[in-house]
Write an enzyme that holds these catalytic residues in place. Sequence first.
Site, PDB file in Angstrom:
ATOM      1  N   HIS A  12      -9.766  -5.536  -2.670  1.00  0.00           N
ATOM      2  CA  HIS A  12      -9.052  -6.792  -2.449  1.00  0.00           C
ATOM      3  C   HIS A  12      -8.818  -7.045  -0.951  1.00  0.00           C
ATOM      4  O   HIS A  12      -8.603  -6.118  -0.179  1.00  0.00           O
ATOM      5  CB  HIS A  12      -7.714  -6.800  -3.195  1.00  0.00           C
ATOM      6  CG  HIS A  12      -6.689  -5.863  -2.613  1.00  0.00           C
ATOM      7  ND1 HIS A  12      -5.930  -6.174  -1.509  1.00  0.00           N
ATOM      8  CD2 HIS A  12      -6.314  -4.623  -2.990  1.00  0.00           C
ATOM      9  CE1 HIS A  12      -5.117  -5.186  -1.224  1.00  0.00           C
ATOM     10  NE2 HIS A  12      -5.333  -4.215  -2.099  1.00  0.00           N
ATOM     11  N   ARG A  64      -2.386  -8.628  -6.306  1.00  0.00           N
ATOM     12  CA  ARG A  64      -3.339  -8.839  -5.218  1.00  0.00           C
ATOM     13  C   ARG A  64      -4.791  -8.745  -5.692  1.00  0.00           C
ATOM     14  O   ARG A  64      -5.671  -9.424  -5.159  1.00  0.00           O
ATOM     15  CB  ARG A  64      -3.062  -7.879  -4.060  1.00  0.00           C
ATOM     16  CG  ARG A  64      -3.028  -6.391  -4.428  1.00  0.00           C
ATOM     17  CD  ARG A  64      -2.356  -5.603  -3.301  1.00  0.00           C
ATOM     18  NE  ARG A  64      -2.379  -4.158  -3.468  1.00  0.00           N
ATOM     19  CZ  ARG A  64      -1.429  -3.468  -4.074  1.00  0.00           C
ATOM     20  NH1 ARG A  64      -0.399  -4.084  -4.647  1.00  0.00           N
ATOM     21  NH2 ARG A  64      -1.500  -2.143  -4.130  1.00  0.00           N
ATOM     22  N   GLU A  88      -4.108   0.804  -8.198  1.00  0.00           N
ATOM     23  CA  GLU A  88      -4.031   1.731  -7.074  1.00  0.00           C
ATOM     24  C   GLU A  88      -3.239   2.967  -7.489  1.00  0.00           C
ATOM     25  O   GLU A  88      -2.568   2.981  -8.536  1.00  0.00           O
ATOM     26  CB  GLU A  88      -3.365   1.029  -5.876  1.00  0.00           C
ATOM     27  CG  GLU A  88      -3.263   1.849  -4.602  1.00  0.00           C
ATOM     28  CD  GLU A  88      -4.610   2.325  -4.074  1.00  0.00           C
ATOM     29  OE1 GLU A  88      -5.218   3.201  -4.737  1.00  0.00           O
ATOM     30  OE2 GLU A  88      -5.043   1.846  -3.013  1.00  0.00           O
TER      31      GLU A  88
END
Length: 206
Positions: A12, A64, A88
């Site tokens: 991203h 995101r 993540e």
Amino acid sequence: MFQNKTIITIQHPESIHHTNGMIGSWTDWELSKKGIQQAKNIAFNLNKEIENKKFSIYSSTLKRTKQTAEIIAEQLNLNPIFTESLKERSLGKAIGKSVKWLKENIENEELTIYDKCFSDAESRFDVWQRLLPFYKEIINNDEENIIIVSHGDTLSVFNIMWLELDVKNLNKIDLYGISGGVSFLSQTTHGKRIIKRLSDTSFLTY
């Protein structure tokens, strides 16, 4: 015979946490104004790159990455599939804190893939275990063209998987990308695994 596969991974682009000194991890930051434009640029350039080939697109569930995937999916007329497998790495009690706080309060130095910076954080091995079922699914399904939108550390783990290296290689090597980088991976009918381009940032502008 193996199936031909093309996998495009996208880290991203600029998120708010890239600009304010805060931790990314599982804190649900949105893209910055610059990051939104970068995602639009990636989508525009990717549309030219793939030349009307039909792709599936998978994304992390964090804002995101969701924003990035949605912008790309709209440009390519796709329906994104969101999965927590691509999130993540969790940094436990550091989530929602600043990078400065993390450095001042870290509990354990991470020397191996099994180490956790905080007792309630994920190790890189934990990320590997979380990612592995998703990886096996896309490797063995019938989809020839796949886009994955995720995060830097998670994609670094994915790259090691893609090259069919043992998880312990993460103790010695990393294949990190850059925010907004686009990587091109392929598998031939003979089973050869290739990384054609790693974290190409030329997609960020047009």
